[in-house]
Design a protein around this motif. Sequence first.
Motif, PDB file in Angstrom:
ATOM      1  N   THR A   1     -20.748   4.651  -9.195  1.00 21.64           N
ATOM      2  CA  THR A   1     -20.823   3.329  -8.582  1.00 21.64           C
ATOM      3  C   THR A   1     -22.285   2.956  -8.334  1.00 21.64           C
ATOM      4  O   THR A   1     -23.157   3.812  -8.212  1.00 21.64           O
ATOM      5  CB  THR A   1     -20.054   3.270  -7.250  1.00 21.64           C
ATOM      6  OG1 THR A   1     -20.457   4.371  -6.415  1.00 21.64           O
ATOM      7  CG2 THR A   1     -18.558   3.319  -7.462  1.00 21.64           C
TER       8      THR A   1
ATOM      9  N   LYS B   1     -12.156  -9.994  -7.637  1.00 19.63           N
ATOM     10  CA  LYS B   1     -13.060  -8.873  -7.891  1.00 19.63           C
ATOM     11  C   LYS B   1     -13.459  -8.152  -6.611  1.00 19.63           C
ATOM     12  O   LYS B   1     -13.904  -7.005  -6.648  1.00 19.63           O
ATOM     13  CB  LYS B   1     -14.354  -9.382  -8.563  1.00 19.63           C
ATOM     14  CG  LYS B   1     -14.199  -9.786  -9.998  1.00 19.63           C
ATOM     15  CD  LYS B   1     -15.461 -10.474 -10.519  1.00 19.63           C
ATOM     16  CE  LYS B   1     -16.662  -9.558 -10.486  1.00 19.63           C
ATOM     17  NZ  LYS B   1     -17.851 -10.172 -11.164  1.00 19.63           N
TER      18      LYS B   1
ATOM     19  N   PHE C   1     -20.131  -6.807 -13.643  1.00 14.54           N
ATOM     20  CA  PHE C   1     -19.498  -6.105 -12.527  1.00 14.54           C
ATOM     21  C   PHE C   1     -18.015  -6.472 -12.466  1.00 14.54           C
ATOM     22  O   PHE C   1     -17.663  -7.641 -12.337  1.00 14.54           O
ATOM     23  CB  PHE C   1     -20.191  -6.450 -11.211  1.00 14.54           C
ATOM     24  CG  PHE C   1     -21.527  -5.788 -11.061  1.00 14.54           C
ATOM     25  CD1 PHE C   1     -21.639  -4.537 -10.472  1.00 14.54           C
ATOM     26  CD2 PHE C   1     -22.677  -6.405 -11.540  1.00 14.54           C
ATOM     27  CE1 PHE C   1     -22.879  -3.907 -10.364  1.00 14.54           C
ATOM     28  CE2 PHE C   1     -23.915  -5.785 -11.432  1.00 14.54           C
ATOM     29  CZ  PHE C   1     -24.012  -4.536 -10.844  1.00 14.54           C
ATOM     30  N   LYS C   2     -17.187  -5.456 -12.569  1.00 15.02           N
ATOM     31  CA  LYS C   2     -15.737  -5.678 -12.603  1.00 15.02           C
ATOM     32  C   LYS C   2     -15.093  -5.607 -11.226  1.00 15.02           C
ATOM     33  O   LYS C   2     -14.025  -6.167 -11.002  1.00 15.02           O
ATOM     34  CB  LYS C   2     -15.076  -4.647 -13.527  1.00 15.02           C
ATOM     35  CG  LYS C   2     -15.608  -4.678 -14.955  1.00 15.02           C
ATOM     36  CD  LYS C   2     -15.472  -6.057 -15.581  1.00 15.02           C
ATOM     37  CE  LYS C   2     -16.020  -6.072 -17.010  1.00 15.02           C
ATOM     38  NZ  LYS C   2     -16.013  -7.438 -17.575  1.00 15.02           N
ATOM     39  N   SER C   3     -15.735  -4.875 -10.306  1.00 14.97           N
ATOM     40  CA  SER C   3     -15.173  -4.781  -8.960  1.00 14.97           C
ATOM     41  C   SER C   3     -16.299  -4.606  -7.945  1.00 14.97           C
ATOM     42  O   SER C   3     -17.337  -4.009  -8.250  1.00 14.97           O
ATOM     43  CB  SER C   3     -14.186  -3.623  -8.850  1.00 14.97           C
ATOM     44  OG  SER C   3     -14.850  -2.384  -8.981  1.00 14.97           O
ATOM     45  N   ILE C   4     -16.081  -5.153  -6.765  1.00  8.66           N
ATOM     46  CA  ILE C   4     -17.079  -5.103  -5.692  1.00  8.66           C
ATOM     47  C   ILE C   4     -16.365  -4.729  -4.395  1.00  8.66           C
ATOM     48  O   ILE C   4     -15.433  -5.421  -3.968  1.00  8.66           O
ATOM     49  CB  ILE C   4     -17.771  -6.463  -5.501  1.00  8.66           C
ATOM     50  CG1 ILE C   4     -18.366  -6.979  -6.814  1.00  8.66           C
ATOM     51  CG2 ILE C   4     -18.844  -6.372  -4.425  1.00  8.66           C
ATOM     52  CD1 ILE C   4     -18.360  -8.477  -6.936  1.00  8.66           C
ATOM     53  N   LEU C   5     -16.804  -3.635  -3.798  1.00 11.36           N
ATOM     54  CA  LEU C   5     -16.270  -3.226  -2.502  1.00 11.36           C
ATOM     55  C   LEU C   5     -17.279  -3.587  -1.428  1.00 11.36           C
ATOM     56  O   LEU C   5     -18.412  -3.121  -1.437  1.00 11.36           O
ATOM     57  CB  LEU C   5     -16.012  -1.721  -2.470  1.00 11.36           C
ATOM     58  CG  LEU C   5     -15.562  -1.150  -1.114  1.00 11.36           C
ATOM     59  CD1 LEU C   5     -14.203  -1.720  -0.707  1.00 11.36           C
ATOM     60  CD2 LEU C   5     -15.517   0.375  -1.150  1.00 11.36           C
TER      61      LEU C   5
ATOM     62  N   LYS D   1     -17.966   6.311  -4.903  1.00 12.59           N
ATOM     63  CA  LYS D   1     -17.397   7.134  -5.968  1.00 12.59           C
ATOM     64  C   LYS D   1     -18.451   7.402  -7.039  1.00 12.59           C
ATOM     65  O   LYS D   1     -19.495   6.750  -7.067  1.00 12.59           O
ATOM     66  CB  LYS D   1     -16.191   6.429  -6.600  1.00 12.59           C
ATOM     67  CG  LYS D   1     -15.034   6.205  -5.649  1.00 12.59           C
ATOM     68  CD  LYS D   1     -13.905   5.456  -6.338  1.00 12.59           C
ATOM     69  CE  LYS D   1     -12.755   5.193  -5.387  1.00 12.59           C
ATOM     70  NZ  LYS D   1     -11.658   4.424  -6.038  1.00 12.59           N
TER      71      LYS D   1
ATOM     72  N   VAL E   1     -20.738  -1.212  -4.710  1.00 12.75           N
ATOM     73  CA  VAL E   1     -20.389  -1.025  -3.301  1.00 12.75           C
ATOM     74  C   VAL E   1     -21.512  -1.666  -2.501  1.00 12.75           C
ATOM     75  O   VAL E   1     -22.690  -1.364  -2.711  1.00 12.75           O
ATOM     76  CB  VAL E   1     -20.269   0.466  -2.928  1.00 12.75           C
ATOM     77  CG1 VAL E   1     -19.912   0.611  -1.447  1.00 12.75           C
ATOM     78  CG2 VAL E   1     -19.227   1.148  -3.799  1.00 12.75           C
TER      79      VAL E   1
ATOM     80  N   MET F   1     -19.092  -2.404 -14.544  1.00  9.69           N
ATOM     81  CA  MET F   1     -19.690  -1.620 -13.469  1.00  9.69           C
ATOM     82  C   MET F   1     -18.970  -1.892 -12.146  1.00  9.69           C
ATOM     83  O   MET F   1     -18.388  -2.957 -11.964  1.00  9.69           O
ATOM     84  CB  MET F   1     -21.179  -1.962 -13.335  1.00  9.69           C
ATOM     85  CG  MET F   1     -22.002  -1.539 -14.543  1.00  9.69           C
ATOM     86  SD  MET F   1     -23.787  -1.747 -14.289  1.00  9.69           S
ATOM     87  CE  MET F   1     -23.919  -3.536 -14.371  1.00  9.69           C
ATOM     88  N   GLN F   2     -19.061  -0.931 -11.260  1.00 13.73           N
ATOM     89  CA  GLN F   2     -18.460  -1.066  -9.935  1.00 13.73           C
ATOM     90  C   GLN F   2     -19.566  -1.055  -8.887  1.00 13.73           C
ATOM     91  O   GLN F   2     -20.453  -0.194  -8.918  1.00 13.73           O
ATOM     92  CB  GLN F   2     -17.492   0.085  -9.666  1.00 13.73           C
ATOM     93  CG  GLN F   2     -16.268   0.085 -10.575  1.00 13.73           C
ATOM     94  CD  GLN F   2     -15.360   1.258 -10.273  1.00 13.73           C
ATOM     95  OE1 GLN F   2     -15.808   2.405 -10.197  1.00 13.73           O
ATOM     96  NE2 GLN F   2     -14.077   0.991 -10.094  1.00 13.73           N
TER      97      GLN F   2
ATOM     98  N   SER G   1     -13.027  -6.564  -2.817  1.00 11.65           N
ATOM     99  CA  SER G   1     -12.147  -5.957  -1.819  1.00 11.65           C
ATOM    100  C   SER G   1     -12.991  -5.572  -0.607  1.00 11.65           C
ATOM    101  O   SER G   1     -14.221  -5.502  -0.689  1.00 11.65           O
ATOM    102  CB  SER G   1     -11.438  -4.726  -2.387  1.00 11.65           C
ATOM    103  OG  SER G   1     -12.385  -3.766  -2.829  1.00 11.65           O
TER     104      SER G   1
END
Length: 215
Positions: free
Chosen positions: A65, A43, A26-30, A62, A4, A1-2, A45
């Motif tokens: 998300t 992970k 969670f693979k990425s966190i903005l 996106k 934000v 999951m991504q 940014s």
Amino acid sequence: MQAVLFGGTGLTGDHILNLLNNDSDFKSILVVSRKKFTYSSNKISNKVINFSDPIEIESCIKKDTIVFSCIGTTQAQVKGNKKKYKEIDFDITLNIANSCKKLNAKKFLFISSGGAKSSNSNFYLKLKGEIEDAVIKTNNNSLFILKPSLLIGKRKNSRFIESIGQIIMPLFSYLLPQSIKAVKASTVAKCMLELSKSELNGINIIENKKILSYK
């Protein structure tokens, strides 16, 4: 999951960020912020934006998300300017909600307040209630409104009255109903994380009693 995260440097946002970073789902966190933010993780940014610009808010979200918002201010930070207070708490939160709907975010979770109601005479609780009403009208597919009582935890920016409450309320916590018991910011963060992974859709109002069960 991504994920934000708006408001990732505040009391609860900081806890959520740590939980997300340590969660393998969670693979990425903005982290969206006003100023440059650094965190030692591959992970995570950071995107610096003008929070007053709805288009810039929209650029952070996106499809599919999971969006978390811990946006909020204080009377001290806006020097008693209620118009400015509303621009931060109301406008930013609503713009995030609108962007989530437009771009089909999977979930939108944000923190309101216990006792929030648009008909309340108290400025803070009335505003929080108005935010809830406005966000609900955006008709997001999966919306979570968390309504904690007094938050317990060490803030970077001290709030005098809240600091006094953090000392006094725990002393009498056993006497208070769960609807108004003080709750740790870390508990609110745990609740948000678990809800973000749930299959619940529609409008979900999470009261203080439910939040406390995640401690």
